[in-house]
Design an enzyme around this catalytic site. Structure first.
Site, PDB file in Angstrom:
ATOM      1  N   MET A  30       0.846  -1.195   0.000  1.00 18.95           N
ATOM      2  CA  MET A  30       0.000   0.000   0.000  1.00 18.95           C
ATOM      3  C   MET A  30       0.885   1.250   0.000  1.00 18.95           C
ATOM      4  O   MET A  30       0.446   2.337   0.391  1.00 18.95           O
ATOM      5  CB  MET A  30      -0.939  -0.010   1.206  1.00 18.95           C
ATOM      6  CG  MET A  30      -1.902  -1.200   1.163  1.00 18.95           C
ATOM      7  SD  MET A  30      -3.434  -0.943   2.047  1.00 18.95           S
ATOM      8  CE  MET A  30      -2.830  -0.696   3.687  1.00 18.95           C
ATOM      9  N   HIS A  37       9.583  -3.411   3.421  1.00 19.50           N
ATOM     10  CA  HIS A  37       9.123  -3.677   2.049  1.00 19.50           C
ATOM     11  C   HIS A  37      10.323  -3.938   1.135  1.00 19.50           C
ATOM     12  O   HIS A  37      10.290  -4.835   0.305  1.00 19.50           O
ATOM     13  CB  HIS A  37       8.383  -2.461   1.472  1.00 19.50           C
ATOM     14  CG  HIS A  37       7.093  -2.135   2.149  1.00 19.50           C
ATOM     15  ND1 HIS A  37       6.927  -0.993   2.902  1.00 19.50           N
ATOM     16  CD2 HIS A  37       5.914  -2.779   2.158  1.00 19.50           C
ATOM     17  CE1 HIS A  37       5.686  -0.956   3.344  1.00 19.50           C
ATOM     18  NE2 HIS A  37       5.049  -2.013   2.927  1.00 19.50           N
TER      19      HIS A  37
HETATM   20  O1  PAF Z   1      -0.084  -5.718   3.828  1.00 21.89           O
HETATM   21  C1  PAF Z   1      -0.496  -4.816   3.081  1.00 21.89           C
HETATM   22  O2  PAF Z   1       0.184  -3.823   2.831  1.00 21.89           O
HETATM   23  C2  PAF Z   1      -1.890  -4.927   2.475  1.00 21.89           C
HETATM   24  O3  PAF Z   1      -2.771  -5.536   3.360  1.00 21.89           O
HETATM   25  C3  PAF Z   1      -1.901  -5.654   1.117  1.00 21.89           C
HETATM   26  C4  PAF Z   1      -1.478  -7.096   1.238  1.00 21.89           C
HETATM   27  C5  PAF Z   1      -0.983  -4.923   0.150  1.00 21.89           C
HETATM   28  C6  PAF Z   1      -3.321  -5.622   0.530  1.00 21.89           C
HETATM   29  O4  PAF Z   1      -3.771  -4.321   0.357  1.00 21.89           O
END
Ligand code: PAF
Length: 276
Positions: A30, A37
């Site tokens: 997101m 990430h």
């Molecule tokens: O973990 C996240 O950032 C969100 O829940 C995801 C998996 C991208 C779904 O919107």
């Protein structure tokens, strides 16, 4: 790095790669990307021929409107951070992902009724809606998720089974700030003093591991809750020790269990977990 906003254009391009038998690794996000990430994206790019990252703040998984409004959006910075590891970034808008409302209701049995599921009604249904849509477009060989969202990983594994998808779900260990605080996009919203203070969460979880031999499960749960609630900036929402597969609360010590915590500090909600 190629950028796509249209799902049709993206899937057309991915299909041309699949003809050549390329493996597609996928990291759905997101945005508001942090080192947690980046470590998923890095791992993905080492293990697959092509790495696809999606950046989409999914409205259907927010049960709290303010949380959705306040969710950090840092697209330009995000693109800059991933440009060296990622082959394709998918940045759809809301209309592209939900041209009509998604009315699907998933049945996850017990695993979406507890912990996050109990406190964020509809959250996992929204996660399942968006992840199934994204998987449908990207059709990844492997998809990468961080274990900070321990329950989300269980839900997605269940979703893949239910929909009989071929994607392998790869769960990756929690990345922590130097202080021990689990990396999260929400940490950016913490005032410096609260961010520093939040180091106590991981400290208490680690300390609780050494109490396992002297306390029962519920005594240990209470020990964590009362120790953290004594901190003037923290208010616990839940701390539960659960079976890794069923996510049911355990009553007797056994193997394959995890302590999961959710709490508020300032106006930010954080989650974390520890294996025992
Ligand atoms: O973990 C996240 O950032 C969100 O829940 C995801 C998996 C991208 C779904 O919107």
């Amino acid at each position: 790095m190629k950028q796509y906003k249209s799902k049709l254009d993206l899937s057309k391009y991915l299909n041309t790669l699949k003809i050549n038998d390329k493996t597609i690794g996928f990291v759905p996000t997101m945005g508001a990307l942090h080192n947690g990430h980046l470590s998923l994206i890095n791992k993905c790019s080492k293990e697959n021929d092509i790495t696809v990252v999606s950046i989409f703040v999914n409205p259907t998984q927010f049960n709290n409107k303010n949380d959705l409004i306040n969710y950090p959006r840092t697209l330009a910075k995000d693109l800059d951070k991933i440009k060296d590891y990622c082959d394709i970034v998918f940045i759809p808008d809301e209309n592209e992902m939900y041209n009509e409302p998604d009315k699907r209701l998933f049945d996850f049995g017990n695993i979406d009724k507890v912990m996050e599921g109990k406190h964020r009604i509809g959250h996992f249904n929204g996660v399942a809606q968006i992840v199934s849509r994204l998987f449908d477009i990207v059709q990844p060989t492997n998809a990468y998720f961080g274990l900070k969202d321990f329950q989300q990983v269980a839900i997605i594994k269940n979703l893949v089974q239910q929909l009989d998808l071929k994607t392998n779900i790869i769960s990756c260990k929690i990345l922590r700030e130097e202080s021990g605080l689990a990396m999260s996009s929400r940490n950016e919203r913490l005032a410096p003093k609260l961010r520093e203070n939040a180091a106590i969460i991981n400290k208490v979880l680690i300390e609780s591991k050494s109490k396992k031999s002297e306390l029962t499960v519920s005594e240990l749960e209470n020990w964590v809750i009362s120790k953290l609630n004594k901190n003037e900036f923290i208010e616990i929402e839940y701390f539960s020790i659960v079976d890794n597969t069923t996510l049911e609360n355990i009553t007797e010590w056994k193997d394959n269990i995890t302590g999961c915590i959710a709490l508020h500090t300032g106006n930010v909600r954080l989650i974390d977990n520890v294996g025992y």
